[in-house]
Design an enzyme around this catalytic site. Structure first.
Site, short mmCIF file in Angstrom:
data_model
loop_
_atom_site.label_atom_id
_atom_site.label_comp_id
_atom_site.label_asym_id
_atom_site.label_seq_id
_atom_site.Cartn_x
_atom_site.Cartn_y
_atom_site.Cartn_z
N GLU A 201 53.08 22.51 40.08
CA GLU A 201 54.25 21.55 39.39
C GLU A 201 54.21 21.83 37.85
O GLU A 201 55.49 21.49 37.37
CB GLU A 201 54.13 20.21 39.89
CG GLU A 201 54.05 20.04 41.50
CD GLU A 201 55.36 19.06 41.99
OE1 GLU A 201 55.81 18.36 41.26
OE2 GLU A 201 55.50 19.00 43.28
N HIS A 346 62.72 20.56 54.21
CA HIS A 346 61.55 21.04 54.29
C HIS A 346 60.94 20.13 55.23
O HIS A 346 61.32 18.93 55.43
CB HIS A 346 60.79 20.65 53.02
CG HIS A 346 61.16 21.62 51.98
ND1 HIS A 346 62.10 21.84 51.27
CD2 HIS A 346 60.04 22.95 51.44
CE1 HIS A 346 62.05 22.73 50.48
NE2 HIS A 346 60.80 23.32 50.44
N GLU A 349 55.08 21.12 55.98
CA GLU A 349 54.51 22.01 55.11
C GLU A 349 53.00 21.46 54.91
O GLU A 349 52.93 20.96 53.99
CB GLU A 349 55.10 22.09 53.91
CG GLU A 349 54.63 23.22 52.99
CD GLU A 349 55.47 23.51 51.50
OE1 GLU A 349 56.22 22.73 51.36
OE2 GLU A 349 55.09 24.31 50.80
N HIS A 374 59.72 25.88 56.12
CA HIS A 374 58.43 26.04 56.52
C HIS A 374 58.05 25.85 57.90
O HIS A 374 57.53 26.57 58.79
CB HIS A 374 57.33 25.10 55.62
CG HIS A 374 57.48 25.64 54.34
ND1 HIS A 374 56.70 26.64 53.93
CD2 HIS A 374 58.09 25.12 53.27
CE1 HIS A 374 56.86 27.03 52.59
NE2 HIS A 374 57.71 25.56 52.06
N ASP A 431 60.26 31.49 49.17
CA ASP A 431 59.91 30.02 48.52
C ASP A 431 60.19 30.07 47.03
O ASP A 431 61.00 29.69 46.52
CB ASP A 431 58.58 29.42 49.20
CG ASP A 431 58.68 27.95 49.01
OD1 ASP A 431 59.80 27.36 48.86
OD2 ASP A 431 57.53 27.28 49.31
#
Ligand SMILES: *[C@@H]1O[C@H](CO)[C@@H](O)[C@H](O)[C@H]1NC(C)=O
Ligand SMILES: *[C@@H]1O[C@H](CO)[C@@H](O)[C@H](O)[C@H]1NC(C)=O
Ligand SMILES: *[C@@H]1O[C@H](CO)[C@@H](O)[C@H](O)[C@H]1NC(C)=O
Ligand SMILES: [Zn+2]
Length: 505
Positions: A201, A346, A349, A374, A431
């Protein structure tokens, strides 16, 4: 539903155990294997003569790679961290073939993390870039004069730092723009998922700061499209938050400016590359944001849809699922906009079973998600496996991402192997390829083909994966037809290339 029923399996076993003669046994064995092979993804594809010949070449190299690894598991690359063998991938003959293959669409990629660190580094050569380095926490800001935004040390013109520190400067700056490192310190097996995500991040935030300066945004996105195009990709559905772009004189654009600009750049790229079909946008928001912030983004997504209907694809929430808010937590807003916006959530995951991140999969299905990002944990949910097959919800699987972000260490254990065996609607994607220095799609295809799929899986699987990427895109029927036409004409060229390669192999 392609699952073999339990009774028919038991019946087969009964026949096998009661086989009176070897010939009978052999026939039953063949039937049992065939019933499984028929289920696999790609088993419906029928190859023409040229394709069959190309397949033989491809399979020759694939079998060779697998057999060598089988004999020498200590050298088997796909049980190691991706960073340990990434730079050796180009030596593989299978990879060299896959690299040339037209791949159709990329349906799961975060646009700010599409571009490789080398090209990002190049963008730091743009004039007027200031940097704040607070003990390894970097910030970027383009400005005519020293930026006014907070910096606990001092804003310094990046050009000056570069002149002062020479070539070493670029090397160390690049490390802030990628997770990849030769020494593999942050992402090695000893690191837990949360620390990998923290670093991830951090990189992601810094890259965002570089690319929200409007002139750089344009260059960045065009360059990203070049990298994808050069990896034989014909169409892309990007995911992106609605970022506020700014100008050198301080002018700040409204949030709808960004999708307009991305669309313009995509249109320009299409004009320059007529065999590229286009780009659409899935608007995203971080799953840690408040109700109010998420509601705002949903409303903004509605505006994007209204203003740019052919560019808008849908809505999704991003960020680490284990630590973020589950979909069920935001349900009122998501349920309300369900018929307005198409969802591409998503889901699952995570390595945890029965946690809120794992159970996002239920909400993704119930909220009508067209595809699931995912779906790593889906393997543990038999009723969802059936729902996904029945409702034809595509699974956007990102193998390299799952390795780098710490879900799986040996790709042979990736649940994708089972999804392929069950013939589920899988699409392969990458991704955030820029962040770990992967090809836009070829690495994911190569590693899946040799390391995850059956040793017997062949060109038919690769072709089906490419076909799926078009089939499960959000394009309307006419545009899908255009994309299929472009894809098939490239496919024929690719097959011819493989046939001529054989002479040189
Ligand atoms: C596996 O990685 C090693 C280096 O770690 C490399 O020498 C070898 O060529 C790789 N094998 C394949 C098939 O990529
Ligand atoms: C870096 O940028 C310069 C121009 O600013 C360009 O000539 C060069 O090709 C770029 N290199 C890469 C790797 O993109
Ligand atoms: C600021 O710069 C932008 C882009 O160059 C320009 O369109 C805009 O008019 C400028 N605004 C002011 C107030 O100078
Ligand atoms: Zn993602």
């Amino acid at each position: 539903m392609a699952f073999v029923s339990t009774t028919s399996v038991l019946f087969m076993l009964f026949i096998l155990t009661s086989a009176k003669s070897i010939p009978n046994y052999i026939e039953n064995r063949i039937n049992l294997i065939e019933s499984e092979v028929d289920m696999q993804l790609g088993s419906d594809v029928i190859l023409n003569d040229d394709e069959k010949q190309a397949n033989e070449i491809l399979m020759h190299w694939k079998q060779k790679e697998i057999e060598e690894s089988f004999r020498n598991p200590q050298h088997f690359n796909f049980s190691k961290h991706y960073f340990a063998y990434k730079n050796d991938i180009p030596k593989s003959k299978v990879y060299q073939i896959i690299k040339r293959m037209p791949k159709g669409a990329v349906l799961h990629v975060h646009s700010s993390l599409m571009l490789s660190a080398d090209r990002l580094l190049n963008l730091t050569y743009e004039e007027h870039l200031y940097m704040c380095n607070d003990d390894g926490d970097l910030q970027f800001r383009f400005s005519e004069d020293t930026p006014k935004s907070p910096c606990s040390i001092d804003w310094v013109l990046l050009k000056d730092l570069r002149n002062l520190n020479g070539a070493k400067f670029d090397e160390s700056l690049k490390e802030y723009l990628t997770l990849f490192s030769e020494s593999d310190s942050v992402c090695s097996k000893t690191n837990d998922i949360n620390s990998i995500w923290r670093k991830f991040e951090k990189v992601s935030n810094l890259v965002s700061q570089l690319i929200i300066y409007r002139p750089v945004t344009e260059k960045f996105f065009y360059e990203a499209l070049i990298e994808f195009y050069e990896d034989n990709i014909q169409y892309i559905e990007i995911r992106s938050g609605l970022k506020t772009l700014y100008e050198l004189n301080g002018t700040v654009h409204d949030k709808l400016y960004m999708p307009r600009l991305y669309r313009e750049v995509a249109e320009r790229f299409k004009r320059d590359h007529p065999d590229f079909v286009g780009v659409k946008l899935i608007v995203t928001r971080h799953r840690l944001k408040t109700d109010e912030e998420i509601r705002k983004t949903i409303n903004m997504a509605r505006q994007v849809k209204q203003e740019l209907p052919s560019f808008f694809a849908g809505f999704d929430l991003v960020g680490q699922e284990d630590l973020g808010r589950p979909l069920s937590d935001i349900l009122p807003f998501l349920a309300e906009a369900k018929n307005d916006l198409q969802y591409y959530f998503h889901g699952g995951e995570t390595n945890w079973y029965g946690t809120s991140a794992d159970e996002n999969l239920f909400d993704a299905v119930l909220l009508g998600s067209k595809r699931i990002g995912h779906a790593y944990g889906l393997i543990k949910h038999p009723s969802l496996l059936m729902a996904v097959k029945q409702k034809d919800i595509a699974l956007e699987v990102n193998v390299v991402s799952n390795v780098v972000l710490g879900l799986v260490h040996d790709v042979r254990n990736h649940p994708l192997a089972t999804y392929l065996a069950l013939g589920l609607p899988v699409v392969l994607s990458s991704d955030d390829p820029g962040v770990w220095g992967a090809d836009p799609l070829s690495h994911d295809f190569y590693i899946t083909f040799v390391g995850v799929a059956s040793k017997r899986a062949d060109l038919r699987l690769l072709k089906q994966l490419a076909i799926n990427s078009i089939k499960y895109s959000t394009l309307n029927i006419q545009h899908k037809e255009i994309l299929f036409r472009v894809f098939y004409s490239k496919w024929d060229v690719f097959i011819k290339q493989v046939l001529t390669m054989s002479a040189t192999l």
